[in-house]
Design a protein around this motif. Structure first.
Motif, short mmCIF file in Angstrom:
data_model
loop_
_atom_site.label_atom_id
_atom_site.label_comp_id
_atom_site.label_asym_id
_atom_site.label_seq_id
_atom_site.Cartn_x
_atom_site.Cartn_y
_atom_site.Cartn_z
N ALA A 1 29.62 21.87 44.15
CA ALA A 1 28.92 20.86 43.34
C ALA A 1 29.26 21.02 41.86
N LYS A 2 29.62 22.22 41.46
CA LYS A 2 29.97 22.50 40.06
C LYS A 2 31.47 22.64 39.85
N ASN A 3 32.25 22.44 40.92
CA ASN A 3 33.71 22.57 40.82
C ASN A 3 34.12 23.92 40.23
N THR A 4 33.46 24.96 40.67
CA THR A 4 33.69 26.29 40.08
C THR A 4 33.81 27.36 41.16
N VAL A 5 34.73 28.27 40.94
CA VAL A 5 34.84 29.46 41.78
C VAL A 5 34.58 30.68 40.89
N TYR A 6 33.96 31.69 41.47
CA TYR A 6 33.56 32.87 40.72
C TYR A 6 34.18 34.13 41.32
N LEU A 7 34.28 35.13 40.48
CA LEU A 7 34.66 36.46 40.94
C LEU A 7 33.72 37.45 40.29
N ASN A 8 32.79 37.98 41.07
CA ASN A 8 31.88 39.01 40.60
C ASN A 8 32.55 40.36 40.81
N MET A 9 32.67 41.11 39.73
CA MET A 9 33.38 42.38 39.76
C MET A 9 32.42 43.50 39.37
N ASN A 10 32.18 44.41 40.29
CA ASN A 10 31.30 45.55 40.06
C ASN A 10 32.09 46.85 40.15
N SER A 11 31.48 47.91 39.65
CA SER A 11 32.10 49.25 39.70
C SER A 11 33.54 49.20 39.20
N LEU A 12 33.72 48.56 38.07
CA LEU A 12 35.07 48.37 37.55
C LEU A 12 35.72 49.70 37.18
N ARG A 13 37.02 49.73 37.38
CA ARG A 13 37.83 50.92 37.11
C ARG A 13 38.91 50.57 36.10
N PRO A 14 39.42 51.56 35.39
CA PRO A 14 40.51 51.27 34.45
C PRO A 14 41.70 50.59 35.12
N GLU A 15 41.95 50.90 36.36
CA GLU A 15 43.07 50.27 37.06
C GLU A 15 42.83 48.80 37.41
N ASP A 16 41.63 48.30 37.15
CA ASP A 16 41.36 46.87 37.32
C ASP A 16 41.78 46.07 36.09
N THR A 17 42.18 46.76 35.04
CA THR A 17 42.64 46.09 33.82
C THR A 17 43.83 45.19 34.12
N ALA A 18 43.71 43.91 33.77
CA ALA A 18 44.77 42.95 34.09
C ALA A 18 44.37 41.59 33.53
N VAL A 19 45.32 40.67 33.55
CA VAL A 19 45.01 39.26 33.36
C VAL A 19 44.69 38.69 34.73
N TYR A 20 43.54 38.06 34.84
CA TYR A 20 43.08 37.50 36.10
C TYR A 20 43.30 35.98 36.11
N TYR A 21 43.90 35.52 37.20
CA TYR A 21 44.22 34.11 37.35
C TYR A 21 43.51 33.54 38.58
N CYS A 22 43.01 32.32 38.44
CA CYS A 22 42.57 31.63 39.63
C CYS A 22 43.64 30.62 40.04
N ALA A 23 43.65 30.27 41.30
CA ALA A 23 44.67 29.39 41.85
C ALA A 23 44.07 28.56 42.97
N ALA A 24 44.66 27.38 43.18
CA ALA A 24 44.16 26.44 44.17
C ALA A 24 45.25 26.11 45.18
N SER A 25 44.84 26.03 46.45
CA SER A 25 45.77 25.73 47.53
C SER A 25 45.17 24.69 48.47
N LEU A 26 46.01 23.76 48.90
CA LEU A 26 45.56 22.80 49.91
C LEU A 26 45.66 23.38 51.31
N GLY A 27 46.11 24.63 51.41
CA GLY A 27 46.14 25.31 52.69
C GLY A 27 44.78 25.90 53.02
#
Length: 123
Positions: free
Chosen positions: A75-101
């Motif tokens: 309804a809000k045209n939005t996808v979320y990513l809740n990230m807990n217990s983050l670690r230094p190795e999670d450091t990155a640029v995060y991208y969302c992507a859409a697929s018709l598959g």
């Protein structure tokens, strides 16, 4: 065509949490399976999580399973990513992507990408 804009990245200490959002334009958001990917400095982009069109099916990379949760609000045209217990190795640029598959861990199945949002986890 769908356009994607990520937000919610930032700097957080190890063990902390962040919530990423990805807002999609257009009226056909519910037609797309959605995915999150990330790219750390000097590394190739990798799969993080995916969610089906209706939100009933999700799949995670082993490295984030149990710590990250993907969800969507059609309804809000939005996808979320809740990230807990983050670690230094999670450091990155995060991208969302859409697929018709049906949703996949393969980058090639996602023709539509956002510009990315930086997540930095300090130790």
């Amino acid at each position: 065509q769908v356009q994607l804009v990520e937000s919610g990245g930032g700097l957080v200490q190890a063990g902390g949490s962040l919530r990423l959002s990805c807002a999609a334009s257009g009226r056909t958001f519910s037609s797309y399976a959605m995915g999150w990917f990330r790219q750390a400095p000097g590394k190739e982009r990798e799969f993080v999580a995916t969610i089906s069109r209706g939100g009933g099916l999700t799949y995670y990379a082993d490295s984030v399973r149990g710590r990250f949760t993907i969800s969507r609000d059609n309804a809000k045209n939005t996808v979320y990513l809740n990230m807990n217990s983050l670690r230094p190795e999670d450091t990155a640029v995060y991208y969302c992507a859409a697929s018709l598959g049906t949703g996949s861990a393969r980058e090639g199945e996602y023709p539509h990408w956002g510009q990315g949002t930086q997540v930095t986890v300090s130790s």
